[in-house]
Every structure is written in C-alpha cells, then in structure tokens.
Design an enzyme around this catalytic site. Structure first.
Site, short mmCIF file in Angstrom:
data_model
loop_
_atom_site.label_atom_id
_atom_site.label_comp_id
_atom_site.label_asym_id
_atom_site.label_seq_id
_atom_site.Cartn_x
_atom_site.Cartn_y
_atom_site.Cartn_z
N ILE A 35 0.89 -1.17 0.00
CA ILE A 35 0.00 0.00 0.00
C ILE A 35 0.93 1.21 0.00
O ILE A 35 1.81 1.31 0.86
CB ILE A 35 -0.99 -0.02 1.19
CG1 ILE A 35 -1.77 1.30 1.29
CG2 ILE A 35 -0.32 -0.33 2.50
CD1 ILE A 35 -2.97 1.24 2.23
N TYR A 42 -1.74 0.77 9.98
CA TYR A 42 -2.36 -0.54 10.20
C TYR A 42 -3.02 -0.62 11.58
O TYR A 42 -4.12 -1.15 11.72
CB TYR A 42 -1.32 -1.66 10.04
CG TYR A 42 -0.64 -1.68 8.69
CD1 TYR A 42 -1.35 -1.43 7.52
CD2 TYR A 42 0.73 -1.93 8.56
CE1 TYR A 42 -0.72 -1.42 6.28
CE2 TYR A 42 1.36 -1.93 7.32
CZ TYR A 42 0.62 -1.67 6.19
OH TYR A 42 1.24 -1.67 4.96
N VAL A 54 1.43 5.50 -1.03
CA VAL A 54 0.91 6.81 -1.43
C VAL A 54 2.06 7.57 -2.08
O VAL A 54 3.21 7.47 -1.63
CB VAL A 54 0.34 7.56 -0.20
CG1 VAL A 54 -0.03 8.99 -0.55
CG2 VAL A 54 -0.86 6.81 0.35
N GLU A 75 2.99 -7.99 6.08
CA GLU A 75 4.30 -7.89 6.73
C GLU A 75 4.78 -6.46 6.57
O GLU A 75 4.62 -5.87 5.50
CB GLU A 75 5.35 -8.76 6.03
CG GLU A 75 5.27 -10.22 6.33
CD GLU A 75 4.67 -10.95 5.15
OE1 GLU A 75 4.84 -10.51 4.01
OE2 GLU A 75 3.99 -11.97 5.38
N ASN A 78 9.20 0.83 9.89
CA ASN A 78 8.26 1.61 9.08
C ASN A 78 7.10 2.13 9.95
O ASN A 78 5.97 1.64 9.89
CB ASN A 78 7.76 0.76 7.91
CG ASN A 78 7.07 1.59 6.86
OD1 ASN A 78 6.71 2.75 7.11
ND2 ASN A 78 6.86 1.02 5.69
C1 LIG Z 1 2.23 4.20 4.95
C2 LIG Z 1 1.60 5.17 3.97
C3 LIG Z 1 0.84 4.37 2.89
C4 LIG Z 1 0.59 6.05 4.74
O1 LIG Z 1 -0.13 6.86 3.80
P1 LIG Z 1 -0.67 8.32 4.17
O2 LIG Z 1 -1.58 8.75 3.08
O3 LIG Z 1 0.47 9.22 4.48
O4 LIG Z 1 -1.49 7.99 5.51
P2 LIG Z 1 -2.67 8.85 6.17
O5 LIG Z 1 -2.47 10.30 5.89
O6 LIG Z 1 -3.96 8.24 5.77
O7 LIG Z 1 -2.40 8.56 7.71
C5 LIG Z 1 -2.95 7.40 8.33
C6 LIG Z 1 -2.33 7.16 9.68
O8 LIG Z 1 -0.98 6.76 9.48
C7 LIG Z 1 -0.16 7.31 10.50
N1 LIG Z 1 0.92 8.05 9.87
C8 LIG Z 1 1.00 8.47 8.57
N2 LIG Z 1 2.19 9.07 8.37
C9 LIG Z 1 2.85 9.01 9.54
C10 LIG Z 1 4.14 9.45 9.94
N3 LIG Z 1 4.99 10.08 9.09
N4 LIG Z 1 4.52 9.21 11.24
C11 LIG Z 1 3.69 8.58 12.10
N5 LIG Z 1 2.46 8.13 11.75
C12 LIG Z 1 2.04 8.37 10.50
C13 LIG Z 1 -1.02 8.15 11.39
O9 LIG Z 1 -1.31 7.35 12.51
C14 LIG Z 1 -2.28 8.39 10.59
O10 LIG Z 1 -3.35 8.37 11.46
P3 LIG Z 1 -4.35 9.63 11.62
O11 LIG Z 1 -5.23 9.55 10.37
O12 LIG Z 1 -5.10 9.33 12.86
O13 LIG Z 1 -3.53 10.87 11.66
C15 LIG Z 1 2.65 6.13 3.30
O14 LIG Z 1 3.45 6.68 4.33
C16 LIG Z 1 3.55 5.44 2.30
O15 LIG Z 1 3.23 5.34 1.11
N6 LIG Z 1 4.72 4.96 2.74
C17 LIG Z 1 5.69 4.32 1.86
C18 LIG Z 1 5.22 2.97 1.41
C19 LIG Z 1 5.12 2.01 2.57
O16 LIG Z 1 5.99 1.96 3.42
N7 LIG Z 1 4.04 1.21 2.55
C20 LIG Z 1 3.82 0.17 3.54
C21 LIG Z 1 4.45 -1.08 3.06
S1 LIG Z 1 4.27 -2.40 4.22
#
Ligand SMILES: CC(C)(COP(=O)(O)OP(=O)(O)OC[C@H]1O[C@@H](n2cnc3c(N)ncnc32)[C@H](O)[C@@H]1OP(=O)(O)O)[C@@H](O)C(=O)NCCC(=O)NCCS
Length: 141
Positions: free
Chosen positions: A69, A115, A71, A103, A108
């Site tokens: 997943i 999650y 963004v 996983e 991360n």
């Molecule tokens: C993980 C990821 C998909 C989150 O996407 P996002 O659009 O930034 O997430 P959201 O804005 O919907 O945030 C959702 C929750 O994630 C957490 N979160 C997101 N970014 C965060 C950060 N930098 N630090 C801590 N928590 C964070 C928060 O708890 C947030 O909760 P809230 O809605 O109550 O504030 C994004 O950071 C990403 O693409 N990361 C790289 C790819 C990756 O590592 N994917 C997972 C592979 S297992």
C-alpha cells in the site's frame, strides 16, 4: 475528489513511468506480474486523473494478504493511505476470507501506525526479512 478503482491497462502504462514517485521497494516487473496474476488485484487512488496511490492484494485460501500500500511521496499525510485502507477493508468484508494479513518492516512507523489505526494487531516477527531488518506480521480477523 479521490476515487479508488481497480487498475486498468492504461493506468499500468502511466504507473510504469511514474513508479519512482511512489517508493523504491517495488519494481515495475513485480507490479506487472501481480497485475497479470489471477489471485491478485491492484487498485489505484485517482485524483483529477492522476494516480496518487495504489495497493495490491493477494488472495490465499483462507486469507487476503496486503502485498503493498503506497501513497505518492508528495501526497502523504493527507489521508489517502486511510482511504486506500478503507477500500481494502471493504473488499475483505465482502469476501469469505477469515483474516487479512501483512508484513511490515519494524522501522516503518507510518505504515505500522496506519495498520494499527485500522485494527491490525502484531502477531509475529520474521527475522531478517528485509535484509538486516525484522518484519512484523500483522493480522486482522
Ligand atoms: C504508509 C503510507 C501508505 C501512509 O499513507 P498516508 O496517506 O500518508 O497515511 P494517512 O495520511 O492516511 O495517515 C494514516 C495514519 O498513518 C499514520 N501516519 C502516517 N504518516 C505518519 C508518519 N509520518 N509518522 C507517524 N504516523 C504516520 C497516522 O497514525 C495516521 O493516522 P491519523 O489519520 O489518525 O492521523 C505512506 O506513508 C507510504 O506510502 N509509505 C511508503 C510505502 C510504505 O511503506 N508502505 C507500507 C508497506 S508495508
């Protein structure tokens, strides 16, 4: 407005050119082979016709595995990950599968927080799954 829809052939061509905007751990061949695999599905988030995120799911006999997943880097922290996760859970709830698993690298934190926000619990560790790093197994039933 952002919509979350199943990926099409033309989206896949666009994604091939833009994959570096998302992350560096999935290369295009993996994306393409999952697109062609009948046990997998790939969905994208589209904002004004631009791809701003995607996820891949793999269906096992009893569970669904979240393969990825992601963004787009410039669109993080705007709840697009949450939107993608809500679609994943909608797909899971409509399925007959018992659980949904994934996983994630122990380091991360953004992903682990995402999650946990949606009720996934840590159920195990895979030692050295990502090079030197351990993977945390998470599950929601
Ligand atoms: C993980 C990821 C998909 C989150 O996407 P996002 O659009 O930034 O997430 P959201 O804005 O919907 O945030 C959702 C929750 O994630 C957490 N979160 C997101 N970014 C965060 C950060 N930098 N630090 C801590 N928590 C964070 C928060 O708890 C947030 O909760 P809230 O809605 O109550 O504030 C994004 O950071 C990403 O693409 N990361 C790289 C790819 C990756 O590592 N994917 C997972 C592979 S297992």
């Amino acid at each position: 407005m952002i919509e979350v829809v199943e990926i099409t052939d033309s989206d896949l061509i666009i994604l091939e050119k833009r994959l570096d905007d998302f992350d560096d751990f999935w290369n295009f061949n993996v994306v393409k082979s999952e697109f062609e695999n009948e046990d997998s599905c790939l969905f994208i988030a589209k904002e004004n016709d631009e791809i701003v995120g995607f996820f891949g799911l793999k269906y096992g006999p009893f569970d669904i595995d979240i393969m990825n997943i992601v963004v787009r880097r410039d669109k993080r922290n705007k709840k697009i990950g949450s939107l993608l996760m809500e679609k994943i859970l909608e797909i899971y709830e409509k399925s007959d599968k018992e659980s949904i698993t994934l996983e994630v690298s122990e380091e991360n934190i953004p992903a682990i927080k995402l999650y946990e926000k949606y009720g996934f619990e840590k159920v195990g560790i895979r030692k050295k799954y990502y090079g030197n790093k351990d993977a945390i197994l998470m599950k929601k039933s």
